[in-house]
Design a protein around this motif. Structure first.
Motif, PDB file in Angstrom:
ATOM      1  N   LEU A 364      67.508  46.463 105.212  1.00 41.57           N
ATOM      2  CA  LEU A 364      66.297  46.068 104.494  1.00 41.57           C
ATOM      3  C   LEU A 364      65.924  44.605 104.710  1.00 41.57           C
ATOM      4  N   LEU A 365      66.923  43.745 104.958  1.00 41.80           N
ATOM      5  CA  LEU A 365      66.693  42.304 104.984  1.00 41.80           C
ATOM      6  C   LEU A 365      67.021  41.724 106.348  1.00 41.80           C
ATOM      7  N   ASP A 425      63.014  37.314  96.265  1.00 40.82           N
ATOM      8  CA  ASP A 425      62.252  38.203  97.153  1.00 40.82           C
ATOM      9  C   ASP A 425      63.091  39.409  97.577  1.00 40.82           C
ATOM     10  N   ALA A 426      64.364  39.152  97.887  1.00 43.70           N
ATOM     11  CA  ALA A 426      65.237  40.259  98.282  1.00 43.70           C
ATOM     12  C   ALA A 426      65.432  41.230  97.126  1.00 43.70           C
ATOM     13  N   SER A 428      63.317  42.014  94.842  1.00 36.42           N
ATOM     14  CA  SER A 428      62.127  42.866  94.754  1.00 36.42           C
ATOM     15  C   SER A 428      62.177  43.980  95.794  1.00 36.42           C
ATOM     16  N   ARG A 429      62.637  43.654  96.996  1.00 35.75           N
ATOM     17  CA  ARG A 429      62.714  44.673  98.050  1.00 35.75           C
ATOM     18  C   ARG A 429      63.809  45.696  97.743  1.00 35.75           C
ATOM     19  N   GLU A 433      63.303  49.724  97.060  1.00 35.93           N
ATOM     20  CA  GLU A 433      64.065  50.740  97.786  1.00 35.93           C
ATOM     21  C   GLU A 433      64.850  51.621  96.818  1.00 35.93           C
TER      22      GLU A 433
END
Length: 722
Positions: A364-365, A425-426, A428-429, A433
């Motif tokens: 994801l990152l 920010d991570a 939120s992602r 997911e």
């Protein structure tokens, strides 16, 4: 957002079965068992009459819809056609949702604890047709293991005992009921109210079990006990003991930093299986969110550290988002179990919704963000679950605060603000997911007691932080209970609402927790109707639950099928109904000048005298009530239009202080003041001018001269607290 247990079964074989009687029940837990091959009955006359007619003993199974081991026993035994046939042949089988019927659960849990020394759910009890228990336990596997007999073997043994040793079985059941009745009535009221030495003794006991390094009390597993924090903060306020404050603040920080807190979605899991608050039992209960949100809020008031306020608001935001019905009531819980594979919804594992493989995060990152996130949250390829009791977690990771942002920034060569932005920010992602995964089952029934606790949390948060959405949530919950679960004609309260049905007589905790919430809501918006309803509820509480011989209150109303009326005083996951009722009585006596209610509160606390003497750490909420009884109260009257900035500033001055022994009243010359003024002559005499905001600080309804500036009010409050 609604579910009701129908999501528990996904395979075609179960879906094709004919439902049993539980299909007509509203409880999500009972509906989870509606397609078992077991011929289940709900608790009631139909089951009891059949047991008597067929001369069969009863197998009683008690649990709740988010109970992990309840799910396990269902999969292993209640869905097994051969075991179900044995149950149907030998017993009349009854299912009870403990959250709907805590009176039934409490009676038979006491049986299990008396016979085995421990308890838990699922609760498995065998009864004579007249409901006397003669054998009891908790989870039983389908074959002998874990030191427990196999469930089918146990069924056969108990059937043989019923057939071959009937007299002994019946005699055993009668003796158990007699013992439970003697135990429930065995609270001897102390001759006088305990002194502050009881508070000091409780503090010393808690201090001796405090885990100074890891936070909390005792060894693993670690349960949050918000009632303990309520007591410690009040002990600090009255004694100035810094350790009482440190025990609270450090424990709350450690809990938040661990995996027992959901760092992506907010809210607390039920408890930690290890001593580090790392690996939780993943269910989320409404009553935990309510009490912990209040604990963090009080920690903010005492410490001034905004961190605690932010955590409290995060918990409330989770509840408002995921546990609030469109009509305003709050749902009960989210399950620990969910399906890791969407194509196999029937295969569920504990924590599947919340756990992460490191490879999932890497996908994801980007690499720099992955490094920051994995350092901060302690993720590794091997997994970070230091305790895995069921061997289910494998190489997956719980998110916990393994390293501070400052430490991560230094290791990665970043500024702290840059590391903070990356984590935000991570997060939120990762949350987006995670929300694509199958969600845990939602128990969407509305329990009055737990809504009362949640109502308190939102009302208190509005008072301190001033967010309009928190006041809206508190009002919405109060209106939901008033409109759907309260009958003003009979002045009676129902306990549970679901799918349009209000059912089951309310228990002591329903009345007491709701009164507490309404008192907090009155101090948030000063609508006199909330205070008047609280008074009416308190009157009904005393009518329905008082022991004619005085002392502590009964936990449950009269019910011919509940053989024992208990009087529990200790605090578990929820505070004691008796303790909150005593606290409500004291506060109402302060609000409404009803000294007889203060005396009734003192009777309840005196009944807890043996606990307060021998094991005060077991009754921290009763200690809070005792602290109130031993303290001189203040009445703070703020006069002026609520929307006026001057009035708001005076209210903010009052609300920014931790003053547990005060009540706040409002005077604006309106109808609400007039209604209360007929009861409180001193309030009727306060007449603020149309352009003036004033505050009066009163003791025993005798008021100091009015003040109009926040600074002067702060000085008056300091004098009152001193």
């Amino acid at each position: 957002m609604s579910s009701g247990g129908e999501d528990r079964h996904g395979d075609a074989e179960i879906a094709d079965r004919e439902p049993n009687r539980l299909i007509d029940e509203k409880s999500p837990y009972l509906q989870q068992h509606a397609y078992n091959p077991v011929d289940w009955y709900p608790w009631g006359d139909s089951a009891f009459e059949r047991a008597r007619a067929e001369d069969k003993p009863i197998f009683l199974s008690i649990g709740y819809s988010t109970c992990h081991w309840c799910h396990v026993m269902e999969r292993e035994s209640f869905e097994d056609s051969e075991i179900a046939a044995l149950m149907n042949d030998l017993f009349v089988n009854i299912k009870v949702d403990r959250e709907e019927r805590p009176d039934v659960d409490r009676m038979y849990m006491a049986t299990v604890q008396a016979l085995t020394g421990s308890g838990g759910w699922p609760l498995s009890v065998w009864l004579t047709p007249d409901l006397h228990p003669f054998y009891a336990g908790t989870y039983y596997p389908p074959e002998s293991r874990y030191g427990r007999p196999g469930f089918p073997d146990l069924l056969r043994q108990l059937h043989r005992a019923w057939v071959e040793q009937r007299d002994q079985v019946v005699d055993s059941g009668s003796k158990i009921v007699d013992a439970l009745r003697a135990q429930s009535g065995g609270l001897e009221e102390a001759a006088s109210l305990p002194s502050r030495s009881a508070l000091d003794r409780a503090f010393r006991q808690l201090h001796s079990s405090w885990d100074r390094r890891l936070g909390g009390f005792g060894e693993a597993p670690k349960f949050p006990r918000p009632s303990v924090f309520a007591f410690l903060l009040r002990h600090h306020a009255s004694s100035g003991d810094r350790d009482a404050l440190e025990m609270t603040l450090s424990s709350l920080r450690k809990m938040w930093a661990g995996g027992v807190y959901d760092h992506l979605g907010g809210g607390f899991h039920r408890y930690s299986v290890d001593a580090y608050w790392r690996v939780p039992h993943f269910e989320k209960m409404l009553y935990d969110q309510a009490q912990l949100a209040s604990a963090f809020l009080e920690a903010y008031l005492v410490s001034g550290d905004v961190f605690f306020a932010e955590v409290s608001l995060d918990v409330l935001d989770y509840v408002a988002r995921d546990l609030r019905s469109p009509e305003g009531g709050f749902y009960s819980a989210e399950d620990a179990d969910s399906a890791p594979d969407p194509s196999r919804p029937e295969h569920k594992e504990e924590g599947a919704f919340y756990l992460w493989e490191r490879a999932e995060v890497e996908a994801l990152l980007d690499p720099p963000a992955t490094e920051v996130v994995c350092l901060h949250y302690g993720l590794s390829e091997a997994g970070n679950t230091i305790s895995d009791p069921q061997g289910e977690l494998g190489t997956r990771n719980v998110l916990y605060r393994a390293a501070s942002l400052e430490s991560v920034a230094e290791q990665c060569g970043l500024a702290v603000d840059a590391a903070r932005r990356i984590v935000h920010d991570a997060g939120s992602r990762l949350l987006a997911e995670r929300n694509r995964r199958p969600r845990p089952h939602l128990d969407d029934k509305v329990i009055v007691a737990w809504n009362g606790l949640m109502l308190s949390a939102f009302a208190r948060a509005y008072q301190v932080m001033g967010r309009p959405q928190d006041l809206e949530a508190a009002r919405g919950a109060a209106a939901f209970v008033r409109d759907r679960l309260w009958d003003p004609d009979t002045r009676s309260l129902r306990r549970r609402f679901r799918a349009g049905e209000a059912r089951f007589a309310a228990q002591l905790d329903d009345y007491a927790f709701l009164v507490q919430g309404l008192l907090d809501l009155y101090e948030a918006d000063f609508d006199a109707a909330w205070l008047e309803w609280a008074e009416a509820l308190q009157e009904e509480l005393l009518e329905r639950f008082a022991d004619p011989h005085g002392g502590a209150l009964f936990d449950n109303p009269v019910d011919p099928h509940v053989l024992v009326r208990s009087k529990e005083l200790y605090d578990g996951a929820e505070p004691s109904g008796n303790a909150i009722a005593a606290l409500d009585l004291v506060r109402l006596s302060w609000f409404l000048d009803r000294p007889e209610w203060r005396e009734r509160a003192a009777e309840i606390v005196r009944a807890a005298g043996p606990f307060l003497e021998r094991a005060p750490h077991a009754v921290p909420q009763m200690l809070v009530a005792l602290d109130h009884l031993l303290s001189e109260p203040s009445q703070v009257v703020v006069g002026g239009a609520l929307e006026a900035p001057e009035t708001r500033r005076l209210l903010e001055t009052v609300r920014s202080r931790f003053m547990p022994h005060r009540v706040v009243l409002h005077a604006d010359g309106g109808e609400g003041q007039a209604r209360l003024g007929r009861r409180l002559p001193f309030l009727d005499g306060i007449r603020p001018g149309p352009e003036v905001a004033v505050a009066h600080v009163c003791r025993e309804y005798r008021c100091e001269l009015p003040v109009s500036s926040p600074e002067a009010l702060a000085e008056a409050l300091d004098r009152a607290a001193g």
